[in-house]
Design a protein around this motif. Structure first.
Motif, PDB file in Angstrom:
ATOM      1  N   TYR A  91       0.813  -1.217   0.000  1.00 32.94           N
ATOM      2  CA  TYR A  91       0.000   0.000   0.000  1.00 32.94           C
ATOM      3  C   TYR A  91       0.855   1.281   0.000  1.00 32.94           C
ATOM      4  O   TYR A  91       0.308   2.384   0.023  1.00 32.94           O
ATOM      5  N   ALA A 347     -11.921  11.889  -3.871  1.00 33.35           N
ATOM      6  CA  ALA A 347     -11.830  11.016  -2.698  1.00 33.35           C
ATOM      7  C   ALA A 347     -13.110  10.993  -1.884  1.00 33.35           C
ATOM      8  O   ALA A 347     -13.311  10.097  -1.062  1.00 33.35           O
ATOM      9  N   VAL A 354     -12.950   6.917  -6.812  1.00 34.05           N
ATOM     10  CA  VAL A 354     -11.760   6.674  -6.001  1.00 34.05           C
ATOM     11  C   VAL A 354     -10.846   5.669  -6.708  1.00 34.05           C
ATOM     12  O   VAL A 354      -9.626   5.846  -6.765  1.00 34.05           O
ATOM     13  N   PHE A 358      -6.956   6.052  -8.129  1.00 35.98           N
ATOM     14  CA  PHE A 358      -5.857   5.187  -7.697  1.00 35.98           C
ATOM     15  C   PHE A 358      -5.158   4.545  -8.890  1.00 35.98           C
ATOM     16  O   PHE A 358      -3.925   4.444  -8.914  1.00 35.98           O
ATOM     17  N   PRO A 370      -4.316   0.609  -2.670  1.00 35.69           N
ATOM     18  CA  PRO A 370      -4.566   1.864  -1.952  1.00 35.69           C
ATOM     19  C   PRO A 370      -4.462   1.678  -0.444  1.00 35.69           C
ATOM     20  O   PRO A 370      -4.561   0.559   0.069  1.00 35.69           O
ATOM     21  N   LEU A 371      -4.263   2.776   0.253  1.00 35.36           N
ATOM     22  CA  LEU A 371      -4.351   2.752   1.704  1.00 35.36           C
ATOM     23  C   LEU A 371      -5.756   2.333   2.129  1.00 35.36           C
ATOM     24  O   LEU A 371      -6.727   2.582   1.410  1.00 35.36           O
ATOM     25  N   ARG A 373      -9.271   2.562   3.980  1.00 38.76           N
ATOM     26  CA  ARG A 373     -10.097   3.766   4.008  1.00 38.76           C
ATOM     27  C   ARG A 373      -9.890   4.595   5.277  1.00 38.76           C
ATOM     28  O   ARG A 373      -9.819   5.823   5.223  1.00 38.76           O
ATOM     29  N   LYS A 375      -7.331   5.114   7.031  1.00 43.74           N
ATOM     30  CA  LYS A 375      -6.114   5.920   6.958  1.00 43.74           C
ATOM     31  C   LYS A 375      -6.309   7.118   6.026  1.00 43.74           C
ATOM     32  O   LYS A 375      -5.828   8.227   6.306  1.00 43.74           O
ATOM     33  N   ARG A 376      -7.000   6.894   4.921  1.00 40.37           N
ATOM     34  CA  ARG A 376      -7.248   8.006   3.998  1.00 40.37           C
ATOM     35  C   ARG A 376      -8.171   9.047   4.625  1.00 40.37           C
ATOM     36  O   ARG A 376      -7.969  10.252   4.480  1.00 40.37           O
TER      37      ARG A 376
END
Length: 709
Positions: A91, A347, A354, A358, A370-371, A373, A375-376
């Motif tokens: 990630y 985002a 999203v 990415f 992707p990170l 969710r 964390k985002r």
């Protein structure tokens, strides 16, 4: 901010630095031989007389690669085993100690957010209510999918209703308030030539690709990125409702307009010259030069109608914006504006948007997934409600004792910098006096603001993440324009408390260290001094010396862009820093890819000068602590060796090739391996600590060695 940025951060984004090398007082390299094996050879007195201890946090011995000699490749010696054992997670695009600290802080922040989100009885308008509701709305993917584009529809309808140039001008103003990057950046800044007042600033922007050169370079890698960019445009437009043919046509329109803007944009190296990027014009002059943009009307729409003057960073770029508005059909301008709006909020839209974002970023950076969710959305909360969120963080994570210890270190490093200025052999007394005046006036901010932002006028609910995001952006814009015409707010911070970073701000002549950075392993109040000075001390020295690098030296003690150097001193400084530029130009981490010594000049100088100055501060601290008594060995290393090892171990990282290429093209920081060894190769203090000899790779010849402070 309207500029690329006036904050010079220590790791990513825009940065400055100082010219730094061995001073005239630096110890000469010793004649002690270094063993062929990598284990450092201690001087006889150190090996026999110094007490050996293993207490306190020291360097990570298990991470050393002892098959590599420290004087041949200190980056590998100091952390080669760590690099082998810590590949980049799927990630991420790079992985190092900063990421590990970030993971730890994120767990603390996640707990704060989840507790706030669970507390639905929090007082209306409180930080807990706003932070909790923002995060809850951001995590509610069911509601986001169900809502689709409905929350964005008022903004999309506004664009669709545009019928003429006047409507385009109104939408540009609206998007400045919503902080999209359409056409250019505009906002309120400290006036760099009159730092006691604010001014309006306008600077280049408006591009989707990371840099102007991505629109023109013809190599295979860049062609692949442009292909991903076109696919990104087309697929996102299709998600907005365009059929395939229309999406492709509109994507081509956006690329055409952005290419025009890119062609008129200055390079990142050209943006590093503060004098040429300061062009103050009266509003009447602006109106005459850029009539199609209609700056007078634009400023009124931006609630800045009282402005009489504007600082334009890149006048030729703004002239091209004016031509674009004059020559492009209104329908095509609407297409571009719709794109800039949607990409800025992707985002907060359903998963299909999203995912497209990415996929594009995958090609840019090499990220594999992707990170997660949370964390985002944690990052989004920090970005939108940074000080409300940060206040909750600081209450749990940053002690007054840690703040006091950090302040003491900065004070010691400032004192060392003053010594280096006074003892400088090539700088004249008048320039030294101005430099000392600037150093004395330097403001230091540690941990968190003395006065927190007031979010009472910002309404946050659980109804819609996108509406919350737009509301936070508009609130932030209105807070910014309120500053115009008022006194300079010297309590303002450009980073939030949990941020793992630091910066120097030239017009404010201040250095700022958020609480997030002042955590182990970068800073530990209970750690060995040599380790702390090599870790966070290196950052402190870096930021202090930013005030005296090739950019920072152009600002005086009050933060004004004013030449306070004698011509002879300025010429000598430029001559000496050119050596650093040539050194970094020669570094090549990938085939046919070289570091750009001009783009990275400020950061390289800050690393070098900062480390030299901090070494001097450590010597003072050790003298105060031990006097003439032997200094202890910890884990078999002298304090000087631990200092350099700490510096190196906190800069090790693995990075994906795609991300590394992008960094070299766009980032004013050199790759970590060269940030690590570049300064050391110029420092006799390093040679002495590890017994390095002429001819070894970490030792530069006298002709090739840079000496500044």
């Amino acid at each position: 901010m309207s500029k690329p940025t006036t904050l010079h951060a220590c790791l990513t984004v825009a940065s400055l630095a100082l010219a730094g090398c061995a001073t005239s007082q630096a110890p000469q390299a010793t004649a002690t031989a270094t063993a062929p094996a990598a284990t450092p050879t201690l001087t006889a007195s150190a090996a026999t007389a110094a007490p050996v201890v293993s207490e306190g946090r020291s360097i990570n011995v298990a991470d050393l690669d002892r098959s590599v000699a420290p004087c041949e490749d200190f980056y590998r010696f100091s952390g080669g085993n760590w690099l082998k054992n810590n590949p980049v997670p799927s990630y991420a695009t790079r992985w190092g100690p900063r990421n590990l600290l970030n993971d730890r802080i994120q767990l603390q922040l996640r707990q704060i957010l989840e507790e706030a989100a669970a507390n639905q009885s929090a007082a209306k308008g409180s930080n807990t209510q706003k932070v909790g509701d923002f995060f809850a709305s951001a995590m509610d993917t069911v509601a986001i999918e169900k809502a689709g584009l409905t929350p964005l529809q008022p903004e999309l309808s506004r664009i669709a209703a545009i019928k003429d140039l006047k409507g385009v001008q109104d939408e540009i103003a609206r998007q400045k308030m919503l902080q999209t990057d359409a056409f250019f950046r505009a906002g309120v800044d400290v006036d760099e030539k009159k730092s006691t007042q604010y001014t309006v600033g306008i600077n280049q922007g408006g591009l989707t690709l990371p840099d102007r050169d991505y629109y023109f370079k013809q190599d295979a890698r860049t062609e692949t990125i442009r292909g991903a960019y076109r696919k990104y445009l087309t697929n996102m437009l299709a998600l907005l409702g365009d059929d395939q043919a229309t999406a492709q046509k509109n994507a081509a329109t956006i690329e055409r307009i952005e290419t025009r803007l890119a062609k008129a944009s200055r390079t990142r190296v050209a943006l590093r010259d503060p004098q040429s990027n300061y062009n103050k014009l009266t509003v009447a002059e602006l109106q005459k030069r850029y009539p199609t943009l209609n700056p007078q009307r634009l400023l009124t729409s931006l609630q800045l109608g009282a402005a009489k003057e504007v600082v334009v960073g890149q006048p030729d770029f703004l002239a091209e914006v004016d031509r674009v508005l004059k020559t492009e059909p209104v329908g095509d301008l609407k297409t571009y504006l719709r794109w800039q709006l949607v990409r800025s909020v992707a985002a907060a839209l359903p998963a299909a948007f999203v995912n497209e974002s990415f996929r594009y970023n995958q090609v840019l950076t090499g990220a594999k997934q992707p990170l997660t969710r949370w964390k985002r959305m944690l990052a989004a909360t920090d970005n939108s409600l940074g000080e409300a969120f940060g206040q909750l963080y600081v209450d749990k994570a940053f002690s007054p004792a840690a703040k006091q210890k950090a302040l003491e270190m900065v004070t010691n490093i400032k004192a060392s910098m003053a010594d280096h200025i006074r003892s400088n052999t090539w700088m004249s007394e008048p320039t030294k006096a101005e430099a000392l005046k600037k150093l004395s006036a330097l403001r230091v901010k540690i941990g968190y603001p003395d006065k927190w932002k007031d979010y009472s006028a910002l309404n946050i609910t659980r109804d819609s993440y996108l509406r919350n995001l737009l509301a936070a952006r508009e609130w932030d814009y209105r807070q910014e324009v309120k500053k115009y015409g008022g006194p300079i707010d010297r309590n303002e911070w450009g980073m939030t408390p949990p941020t793992i970073n630091a910066y120097y701000n030239p017009p404010m002549n201040e250095i700022v260290f958020p609480a997030g950075y002042l955590q182990p392993p970068f800073f530990d109040p209970n750690a060995d001094d040599a380790v702390n000075y090599g870790a966070i001390g290196g950052v402190m020295g870096h930021e202090i010396t930013h005030g005296f690098d090739d950019q920072g030296r152009q600002y005086d003690a009050a933060g004004n862009l004013r030449d306070w150097w004698t011509p002879a001193d300025a010429a000598e400084f430029t001559k000496r820093t050119a050596i650093v530029g040539r050194q970094y130009d020669a570094f090549s981490p990938l085939d046919s890819v070289h570091v750009n010594g001009k783009l990275t000049m400020g950061e390289n100088l800050a690393d070098f000068a900062g480390l030299t100055v901090v070494y001097g501060a450590l010597q003072k601290q050790l003298q105060k602590q031990y006097g003439s008594n032997p200094r202890p060995l910890i884990d078999g290393f002298t304090p000087e060796q631990r200092f350099f090892l700490s510096w190196a171990q906190l800069r090790r990282s693995n990075i994906r090739p795609e991300a590394l290429r992008q960094q070299i093209l766009t980032d004013p920081h050199s790759p970590d391996q060269y940030r690590t060894i570049g300064p050391l190769m110029n420092m006799p203090q390093f040679y002495q600590a590890f017994g390095c000899q002429p001819g070894q790779k970490m030792v530069r010849t006298d002709d090739d060695r840079a000496t500044i402070w």
